[in-house]
Design an enzyme around this catalytic site. Structure first.
Site, PDB file in Angstrom:
ATOM      1  N   GLN A 103       0.843  -1.195   0.000  1.00 28.73           N
ATOM      2  CA  GLN A 103       0.000   0.000   0.000  1.00 28.73           C
ATOM      3  C   GLN A 103       0.878   1.244   0.000  1.00 28.73           C
ATOM      4  O   GLN A 103       1.725   1.419   0.873  1.00 28.73           O
ATOM      5  CB  GLN A 103      -0.925   0.037   1.212  1.00 28.73           C
ATOM      6  CG  GLN A 103      -1.921   1.201   1.142  1.00 28.73           C
ATOM      7  CD  GLN A 103      -2.756   1.336   2.393  1.00 28.73           C
ATOM      8  OE1 GLN A 103      -2.294   1.861   3.405  1.00 28.73           O
ATOM      9  NE2 GLN A 103      -3.992   0.857   2.337  1.00 28.73           N
ATOM     10  N   TYR A 175      -5.773  10.957   4.420  1.00 23.15           N
ATOM     11  CA  TYR A 175      -4.414  11.250   3.967  1.00 23.15           C
ATOM     12  C   TYR A 175      -4.484  12.134   2.712  1.00 23.15           C
ATOM     13  O   TYR A 175      -5.547  12.612   2.334  1.00 23.15           O
ATOM     14  CB  TYR A 175      -3.643   9.944   3.757  1.00 23.15           C
ATOM     15  CG  TYR A 175      -3.509   9.172   5.049  1.00 23.15           C
ATOM     16  CD1 TYR A 175      -2.676   9.644   6.063  1.00 23.15           C
ATOM     17  CD2 TYR A 175      -4.250   8.027   5.289  1.00 23.15           C
ATOM     18  CE1 TYR A 175      -2.571   8.970   7.272  1.00 23.15           C
ATOM     19  CE2 TYR A 175      -4.149   7.346   6.495  1.00 23.15           C
ATOM     20  CZ  TYR A 175      -3.312   7.821   7.481  1.00 23.15           C
ATOM     21  OH  TYR A 175      -3.216   7.163   8.680  1.00 23.15           O
ATOM     22  N   GLY A 320      -8.258  -6.182   9.845  1.00 23.94           N
ATOM     23  CA  GLY A 320      -7.016  -5.627  10.355  1.00 23.94           C
ATOM     24  C   GLY A 320      -6.779  -5.989  11.798  1.00 23.94           C
ATOM     25  O   GLY A 320      -6.022  -6.898  12.132  1.00 23.94           O
ATOM     26  N   ARG A 321      -7.455  -5.282  12.727  1.00 24.92           N
ATOM     27  CA  ARG A 321      -7.251  -5.527  14.146  1.00 24.92           C
ATOM     28  C   ARG A 321      -7.601  -6.955  14.545  1.00 24.92           C
ATOM     29  O   ARG A 321      -6.996  -7.528  15.464  1.00 24.92           O
ATOM     30  CB  ARG A 321      -8.079  -4.527  14.965  1.00 24.92           C
ATOM     31  CG  ARG A 321      -7.595  -3.101  14.856  1.00 24.92           C
ATOM     32  CD  ARG A 321      -8.567  -2.132  15.513  1.00 24.92           C
ATOM     33  NE  ARG A 321      -9.853  -2.105  14.816  1.00 24.92           N
ATOM     34  CZ  ARG A 321     -10.952  -1.520  15.274  1.00 24.92           C
ATOM     35  NH1 ARG A 321     -10.931  -0.929  16.466  1.00 24.92           N
ATOM     36  NH2 ARG A 321     -12.075  -1.523  14.589  1.00 24.92           N
ATOM     37  N   CYS A 344     -10.968  -9.889  18.566  1.00 25.05           N
ATOM     38  CA  CYS A 344     -10.665  -8.472  18.724  1.00 25.05           C
ATOM     39  C   CYS A 344     -11.805  -7.829  19.489  1.00 25.05           C
ATOM     40  O   CYS A 344     -12.982  -8.034  19.166  1.00 25.05           O
ATOM     41  CB  CYS A 344     -10.517  -7.817  17.350  1.00 25.05           C
ATOM     42  SG  CYS A 344     -10.407  -6.010  17.398  1.00 25.05           S
ATOM     43  N   ALA A 395      -7.916 -12.573  33.498  1.00 28.99           N
ATOM     44  CA  ALA A 395      -6.524 -12.896  33.805  1.00 28.99           C
ATOM     45  C   ALA A 395      -6.388 -14.354  34.219  1.00 28.99           C
ATOM     46  O   ALA A 395      -5.499 -15.073  33.749  1.00 28.99           O
ATOM     47  CB  ALA A 395      -6.002 -11.968  34.899  1.00 28.99           C
ATOM     48  N   GLU A 414     -12.904 -20.745  41.351  1.00 32.22           N
ATOM     49  CA  GLU A 414     -13.808 -19.622  41.105  1.00 32.22           C
ATOM     50  C   GLU A 414     -15.183 -19.999  41.632  1.00 32.22           C
ATOM     51  O   GLU A 414     -15.826 -20.918  41.112  1.00 32.22           O
ATOM     52  CB  GLU A 414     -13.883 -19.274  39.625  1.00 32.22           C
ATOM     53  CG  GLU A 414     -14.905 -18.192  39.290  1.00 32.22           C
ATOM     54  CD  GLU A 414     -14.728 -16.913  40.087  1.00 32.22           C
ATOM     55  OE1 GLU A 414     -15.580 -16.609  40.946  1.00 32.22           O
ATOM     56  OE2 GLU A 414     -13.708 -16.221  39.865  1.00 32.22           O
TER      57      GLU A 414
END
Length: 644
Positions: A103, A175, A320-321, A344, A395, A414
């Site tokens: 790109q 851009y 993407g992410r 994501c 976590a 838990e």
């Protein structure tokens, strides 16, 4: 469920792809300072190929050594010396079976470095960049436009020489080219301003220059915003005209996105925006052209992506992410293992807020190895240990799964609901990404040989069991109010608000941090509610919040009808509602239900201290170590698991 549509072979011009999945460009900021390719850059992109993607699009790459470089450690294709490094990267990606495209971009007014010169269509400045060093854009001259056009053509030829499979022109996201296309940033009065024909002239010249520089069979893509989402910006009707024009000039595929950096809620859609937000736009021009369309923008799940291909909405999907979160996204989807995909969560925390925005390389809240591919392997433990993980939040769940993978014998204690502080998201549309993460983390524990003990762990019992190591992932307690509560009005904590038990009527949320704001959105989507957020400070989200939440979440709250009272300190919950002091006067905000969103306090140390005193090896992770976000939970879980 299978995702067959995603895994049909695809074609862009003469280029054949093994599937319909494209890795969308994301800035990794892993190149050397001179724009040459580093080992980290090669490892980063090769990893996506190993994950099964069909086409990898590299991050935006500058085309000249004047003003086109936009960000630190951005790769370049402005000089002959850049070809060798790119060729190295191309060969390593090809060895995985994937194809790869380069790109090309000019930063325009979005030169995040903030250094002069900043060149744009006009002197219209974006305050975010201007604040860096006080530099405002200079309108490019016609002579400079000629040089930029030539630079794109020369860079495309270098891409062909490096044996890329495709080259793409970045004409979206605010851009330089978008600065010309959008009336919002183009106030020129010459042949490059005013009419649609004039504003699109620079892009068409660039396309023609590339077509003249490279063989016709070398595929050419254009990345564009369906609109910049500015009221005086690019109308969709012009985008449709532009797409027809681009096809006429030899473009082989259109890569659709949306927004620009001043409207980041569209360019990098956060958790509170919808998935696939630009679909409406690319479907406007898909039927108007005969070349394929790549749809992109928050297509985070295989279900969403597959439906887009299956329905004919677009020929390809670009993620993407989602692939930063899990570079094996494509392979897991192909093997019908969707729950194993690390989702994501669109938090923009690891990739942007704590990553590129801080001058670092890209990161990810749910994938600690992004941009460090291969450097932190999870190798089998030298000695298998009996390890207890206390706490089934993000976590603890992640840590238990990783410890099991390393060969340890793991018990997870838990007493409450698995998922911890993420459990509130289940069933909420606005929190669907967090709900997906909770489902994934629980699934990863359940599919391993991990003994889940549904009870509270005590130091006496743990020591008596002969445990070798204990990992404390007990989270951080919710902060209790420092004001009196009386009367019949139900009072609950934000974490206990669930879509499965919807609230109704007048809801007052006390606390305007992230917890209070996200809770107000969840309540607003329940329907029959009037939601008011009461915050004692003068603005919302004043803590250590992700900047994109601070910038845009209040706007979404306003759209959802959430009322906001800032500068108002809650002093009591009375039979009539919430008593607040604002401007020196006391008033009552009527309520049918009160929700406390006061944040969290530091975790108690009693269990850790007792275990340490008994000689047990103890590790503390997540919010038990320090109240934080998903990023902190997953990262501490990962790096601690490597040490045990």
């Amino acid at each position: 469920m299978s995702y067959d549509a995603l895994f049909q072979p695809g074609r862009i011009g003469t280029l054949e792809l093994r599937n319909r999945v494209v890795k969308s460009p994301n800035s990794s900021a892993t190149a050397n300072m001179d724009g040459t390719i580093s080992r980290r850059t090669v490892d980063h992109y090769r990893r996506f190929g190993e994950g099964g993607v069909g086409l990898i699009m590299t991050e935006y790459t500058y085309v000249d050594d004047d003003a086109s470089k936009a960000i630190h450690n951005q790769p370049g294709m402005s000089r002959h010396e850049h070809i060798a490094g790119w060729g190295w990267l191309v060969d390593e990606v090809h060895a995985t079976g994937a194809k790869i495209g380069l790109q090309l971009a000019h930063g325009g007014r979005q030169k995040f470095l903030g250094t002069a010169p900043i060149k744009s269509a006009s002197d219209s400045s974006w305050d975010y960049v201007e604040a860096v060093a006080g530099v405002i854009p200079q309108p490019v001259t016609v002579a400079e436009i000629d040089e930029i056009v030539a630079a794109f053509g020369a860079a495309a030829l270098r891409a062909w020489k490096a044996r890329f499979d495709l080259v793409e022109v970045h004409a979206g996201h605010g851009y330089l080219i978008t600065n010309f296309l959008s009336p919002h940033t183009n106030s020129r009065t010459d042949e490059y301003g005013g009419s649609f024909e004039n504003r699109s002239r620079i892009l068409i010249r660039i396309i023609d220059a590339i077509r003249a520089a490279v063989p016709r069979e070398f595929p050419l893509s254009v990345r564009l915003s369906v609109t910049d989402y500015e009221p005086d910006g690019i109308p969709i009707e012009e985008t449709v005209r532009l797409c027809r024009l681009l096809e006429e000039h030899g473009v082989d595929v259109l890569h659709a996105s949306g927004g620009h950096h001043a409207t980041m809620e569209w360019e990098v859609s956060p958790w509170f925006n919808s998935r696939a937000p630009h679909r409406w736009g690319w479907e406007k021009f898909r039927t108007e052209v005969s070349i394929p369309v790549i749809g992109s923008g928050s297509l985070v799940s295989p279900e969403v992506a597959n439906e887009i291909i299956e329905s004919g909405s677009a020929e390809f999907v670009s993620l993407g992410r989602a692939m930063l979160a899990d570079p094996d996204w494509t392979r897991k989807a192909a093997e019908n293992r969707p729950l194993e995909i690390v989702p994501c969560i669109r938090c923009n925390d690891g990739c942007l807020h704590r990553g590129v925005d801080k001058g670092r390389s890209v990161g990810c809240s749910v994938n600690p190895t992004v941009a460090e591919e291969g450097r932190f392997p999870l190798v089998p433990a030298t000695v298998g240990k009996d390890v207890v993980v206390v706490g089934g939040g993000p976590a603890g769940l992640r840590n238990a799964a990783l410890l099991s993978d390393r060969g340890h014998r793991v018990r997870l204690f838990e007493a409450g609901e698995l998922g911890g502080m993420l459990a509130h998201a289940r069933g909420s549309t606005v929190k669907q990404d967090i709900a997906a993460l909770a489902e994934h983390l629980v699934h990863e524990v359940e599919r391993r040989d991990i003994d889940v003990v549904r009870a509270w762990a005590t130091a006496v019992d743990l020591v008596a069991s002969g445990v070798d190591t204990v990992v404390l992932a007990t989270g951080a307690p919710l902060r209790e109010p420092d004001f009196p509560i009386s009367g019949p009005i139900p009072v609950t904590h934000a974490a206990q608000v669930r879509a499965q038990a919807p609230l109704s009527g007048r809801i007052v949320v006390i606390g305007g941090g992230l917890q209070g704001c996200e809770t107000s959105l969840r309540i607003a989507e329940m329907g029959d509610t009037v939601v008011t957020v009461v915050e004692q400070r003068d603005s919302l989200l004043t803590g250590d919040e992700v900047v994109y939440d601070v910038m845009k979440l209040p706007q979404f709250m306003d759209r959802a009808g959430v009322r906001v009272r800032t500068g108002a300190r809650a002093t009591a919950v009375t039979p009539e509602g919430v008593a607040v002091v604002a401007g020196g006067a006391t008033e009552i905000v009527a309520a049918d239900t009160v929700v406390l969103a006061l944040g969290r306090t530091a975790a108690p140390r009693e269990l850790a201290d007792a275990l340490i005193a008994a000689g047990v090896d103890v590790h503390i992770i997540g919010s038990a170590l320090r109240p934080g976000r998903v990023y902190d939970a997953v990262h501490t879980a990962f790096f601690t698991a490597r040490l045990i």
